[in-house]
Motif scaffolding. Structure first.
Motif, PDB file in Angstrom:
ATOM      1  N   ALA A 192       0.828  -1.199   0.000  1.00 39.62           N
ATOM      2  CA  ALA A 192       0.000   0.000   0.000  1.00 39.62           C
ATOM      3  C   ALA A 192       0.868   1.257   0.000  1.00 39.62           C
ATOM      4  O   ALA A 192       2.063   1.234   0.302  1.00 39.62           O
ATOM      5  N   THR A 193       0.238   2.358  -0.325  1.00 41.74           N
ATOM      6  CA  THR A 193       0.882   3.658  -0.405  1.00 41.74           C
ATOM      7  C   THR A 193       1.661   4.026   0.860  1.00 41.74           C
ATOM      8  O   THR A 193       1.303   3.598   1.972  1.00 41.74           O
ATOM      9  N   GLN A 194       2.680   4.863   0.707  1.00 42.49           N
ATOM     10  CA  GLN A 194       3.498   5.315   1.824  1.00 42.49           C
ATOM     11  C   GLN A 194       2.677   6.073   2.858  1.00 42.49           C
ATOM     12  O   GLN A 194       3.080   6.189   4.023  1.00 42.49           O
ATOM     13  N   ALA A 195       1.497   6.568   2.465  1.00 42.09           N
ATOM     14  CA  ALA A 195       0.636   7.280   3.420  1.00 42.09           C
ATOM     15  C   ALA A 195       0.217   6.391   4.584  1.00 42.09           C
ATOM     16  O   ALA A 195      -0.077   6.895   5.674  1.00 42.09           O
ATOM     17  N   VAL A 196       0.215   5.068   4.390  1.00 44.19           N
ATOM     18  CA  VAL A 196      -0.197   4.172   5.481  1.00 44.19           C
ATOM     19  C   VAL A 196       0.847   4.149   6.594  1.00 44.19           C
ATOM     20  O   VAL A 196       0.523   4.438   7.753  1.00 44.19           O
ATOM     21  N   PRO A 197       2.133   3.809   6.333  1.00 41.50           N
ATOM     22  CA  PRO A 197       3.092   3.850   7.445  1.00 41.50           C
ATOM     23  C   PRO A 197       3.307   5.254   7.997  1.00 41.50           C
ATOM     24  O   PRO A 197       3.617   5.410   9.187  1.00 41.50           O
ATOM     25  N   ASP A 198       3.129   6.263   7.147  1.00 44.94           N
ATOM     26  CA  ASP A 198       3.345   7.630   7.613  1.00 44.94           C
ATOM     27  C   ASP A 198       2.273   8.097   8.603  1.00 44.94           C
ATOM     28  O   ASP A 198       2.563   8.836   9.558  1.00 44.94           O
ATOM     29  N   LYS A 199       1.005   7.640   8.402  1.00 46.90           N
ATOM     30  CA  LYS A 199      -0.083   8.255   9.152  1.00 46.90           C
ATOM     31  C   LYS A 199      -1.084   7.294   9.792  1.00 46.90           C
ATOM     32  O   LYS A 199      -1.695   7.645  10.805  1.00 46.90           O
ATOM     33  N   THR A 200      -1.308   6.115   9.199  1.00 50.18           N
ATOM     34  CA  THR A 200      -2.470   5.335   9.632  1.00 50.18           C
ATOM     35  C   THR A 200      -2.183   3.865   9.928  1.00 50.18           C
ATOM     36  O   THR A 200      -3.115   3.065   9.997  1.00 50.18           O
ATOM     37  N   ALA A 201      -0.931   3.476  10.088  1.00 50.29           N
ATOM     38  CA  ALA A 201      -0.607   2.053  10.282  1.00 50.29           C
ATOM     39  C   ALA A 201      -1.327   1.452  11.482  1.00 50.29           C
ATOM     40  O   ALA A 201      -1.647   0.254  11.490  1.00 50.29           O
ATOM     41  N   ASP A 202      -1.599   2.262  12.502  1.00 52.66           N
ATOM     42  CA  ASP A 202      -2.270   1.737  13.689  1.00 52.66           C
ATOM     43  C   ASP A 202      -3.726   1.378  13.435  1.00 52.66           C
ATOM     44  O   ASP A 202      -4.379   0.745  14.282  1.00 52.66           O
ATOM     45  N   LYS A 203      -4.249   1.754  12.267  1.00 53.14           N
ATOM     46  CA  LYS A 203      -5.637   1.435  11.918  1.00 53.14           C
ATOM     47  C   LYS A 203      -5.741   0.222  10.987  1.00 53.14           C
ATOM     48  O   LYS A 203      -6.846  -0.209  10.643  1.00 53.14           O
ATOM     49  N   THR A 204      -4.615  -0.322  10.583  1.00 57.17           N
ATOM     50  CA  THR A 204      -4.600  -1.456   9.663  1.00 57.17           C
ATOM     51  C   THR A 204      -4.974  -2.743  10.394  1.00 57.17           C
ATOM     52  O   THR A 204      -4.483  -3.016  11.482  1.00 57.17           O
ATOM     53  N   TYR A 205      -5.831  -3.536   9.765  1.00 56.02           N
ATOM     54  CA  TYR A 205      -6.111  -4.871  10.302  1.00 56.02           C
ATOM     55  C   TYR A 205      -6.217  -5.880   9.169  1.00 56.02           C
ATOM     56  O   TYR A 205      -6.409  -5.525   8.011  1.00 56.02           O
ATOM     57  N   TYR A 206      -6.089  -7.165   9.527  1.00 59.94           N
ATOM     58  CA  TYR A 206      -6.162  -8.253   8.542  1.00 59.94           C
ATOM     59  C   TYR A 206      -7.418  -9.084   8.757  1.00 59.94           C
ATOM     60  O   TYR A 206      -7.837  -9.335   9.892  1.00 59.94           O
ATOM     61  N   LEU A 207      -7.998  -9.476   7.632  1.00 59.68           N
ATOM     62  CA  LEU A 207      -9.153 -10.375   7.611  1.00 59.68           C
ATOM     63  C   LEU A 207      -8.689 -11.664   6.961  1.00 59.68           C
ATOM     64  O   LEU A 207      -8.190 -11.659   5.826  1.00 59.68           O
ATOM     65  N   ARG A 208      -8.849 -12.773   7.678  1.00 60.90           N
ATOM     66  CA  ARG A 208      -8.363 -14.065   7.193  1.00 60.90           C
ATOM     67  C   ARG A 208      -9.485 -15.090   7.235  1.00 60.90           C
ATOM     68  O   ARG A 208     -10.558 -14.827   7.784  1.00 60.90           O
TER      69      ARG A 208
END
Length: 438
Positions: A313-329
């Motif tokens: 994903a775009t660099q904007a994710v580690p820069d600003k929103t990584a704490d909102k990322t989750y995985y669906l398995r």
């Protein structure tokens, strides 16, 4: 007669189901009244899964008079047994199409359309009227090339996919890093935001949707890393093998050379990206055929973070929103910030699919990664909270044993549930059965 193909089963004397599927839309197009016309009828059986916006591709044999229409991605008028009308598309054969015996004066084509909805166990009959003229339709996919830099796929005016293929530039360290491997960017479904990362940023070797291995061995103790490309290795775009676009799908196949530390080519890849015009998001199919260019074996190996087919994903994710990322398995939704990796989690192998949900700006997106059962196993998966995920495997190829792969990526706004992704996975690994009545 019934013949089994890569992804399904079709009965009938003229048709085979191939690896892929394509699209549905109600569009306007004009047909030349002097064109040759053939009518084909197919019975589609949902089987054990519900079908919703399910792409199918049917490999067919047509007279040479229809070749121009296939090359142009001409629209095909299709009606189901209830009188509902959808639009299909004609094309030439795809990378994973089965080989077909052809008589003189015929050629191998594909018919694409999307089954809008079909209940589990139900059937539907579709009649396609295929014309030999290269009619146009709007809206449609189209490719626009910026020579020597990138080729962009749009649907109407909405950008969808961008292939980055600039030649290796060794004038500076930075330029080399930017150009040592081709890759594909993916736009969000609205065509406003690039969901994927280019050069630079966190882990600069991560690029969009990309494919390579960091531990390759061949020849007389030769090593190569086509992931980081730090010791002279690189991948290079050689040429476009096919470029197709129409109302249902846009597709291109490119030849990519894999170069070792000495700069010599040790493998050549035919890499095919297809985008389908389905409702609810963007459906992409990645297919690859990797062939050896050297004597003896090529051993592909690596680790889950630096090998295989992956999405970043775009660099904007580690820069600003990584704490909102989750995985669906397949075993459910995980909590934000939690991720799994083989071998720390030894059970994180051979997943039929995986999905990551991340935020760019104020918008949440979910991207699904579907791994076909025909791909080599054991497939070892990796995840990060900055939304780089995918899998790798070990494989040995030689000149008589190439590597063939197939994956799908689906990107949508918002969130998905496990049944949503399971249904898409079944479309890939157990597609609807198709029987020809023509």
């Amino acid at each position: 007669m019934a013949i089994d193909g890569w992804f399904g089963r079709v009965s009938g004397w003229r048709t085979l189901v191939s690896a892929l599927g394509c699209c549905m839309a109600t569009l306007l197009f004009v047909q030349d009244l002097g064109a040759e016309v053939t009518t084909e009828t197919y019975v589609v059986s949902a089987g054990e899964s519900e079908r919703k916006q399910t792409p199918v591709s049917i490999d067919i044999v047509l007279p040479d008079a229809f070749r121009a229409a296939a090359e142009a991605g001409a629209p095909v008028a299709i009606a189901d047994d209830k009188g509902n009308k959808i639009t299909g598309q004609l094309s030439l054969r795809g990378l994973r199409s089965p080989m077909m015996k052809l008589q003189a004066g015929n050629f191998h084509a594909q018919l694409h359309f999307v089954v809008p909805a079909l209940a589990k166990g139900a059937t539907a009959t579709y009649t396609a009227t295929i014309a030999s003229d290269a009619a146009k339709s709007e809206p449609s996919f189209k490719w626009t090339d910026t020579a020597g830099q990138y080729s962009e796929l749009s649907f109407g005016d909405r950008p969808v996919l961008r292939y980055m293929y600039a030649a290796l530039d060794e004038s500076t360290k930075e330029k080399r890093s930017e150009t040592f491997k081709p890759y594909h960017h993916l736009y969000d479904p609205a065509g406003k935001v690039l969901l994927t990362k280019g050069p630079g940023g966190l882990f600069p070797h991560h690029r969009g949707m990309f494919f390579g291995f960091n531990r390759i061995s061949y020849g007389e103790n030769k090593k190569a890393d086509t992931w980081h490309c730090n010791k002279g290795e690189f991948q290079s775009h050689e040429k476009f093998l096919s470029i197709e676009a129409g109302p249902v799908m846009g597709r291109h196949t490119v030849e990519i050379a894999w170069h070792g530390q000495d700069g010599a080519v040790f493998a050549r890849e035919e890499r095919e990206f297809t985008v389908y015009n389905v409702a609810g998001g963007t459906l992409v199919e990645f297919a690859s055929l990797l062939k050896s260019e050297v004597e003896g074996e090529i051993k592909l190996d690596g680790d889950p973070q630096h090998a295989g087919f992956q999405f970043r994903a775009t660099q904007a994710v580690p820069d600003k929103t990584a704490d909102k990322t989750y995985y669906l398995r397949p075993d459910g939704k995980d909590k934000p910030g939690s991720f799994r990796n083989w071998p720390a989690q030894k059970e994180h192998v051979n997943l039929p699919w995986n999905a990551v949900s991340f935020v760019v700006g104020e918008q949440r997106y979910t991207v699904c990664y579907l791994d076909h059962t025909s791909n080599p196993k054991e497939s070892r998966f990796s995840e990060r909270n900055y939304a780089r995920f995918g899998s790798y495997f070990e494989y040995t190829l030689d000149k008589s044993h190439p590597l063939m792969l197939s994956y799908r990526i689906f990107a949508t706004e918002g969130e998905l549930e496990v049944p949503d992704v399971e249904r898409m996975d079944q479309d890939l690994v157990a597609p609807p059965a198709i029987k020809s009545k023509s």
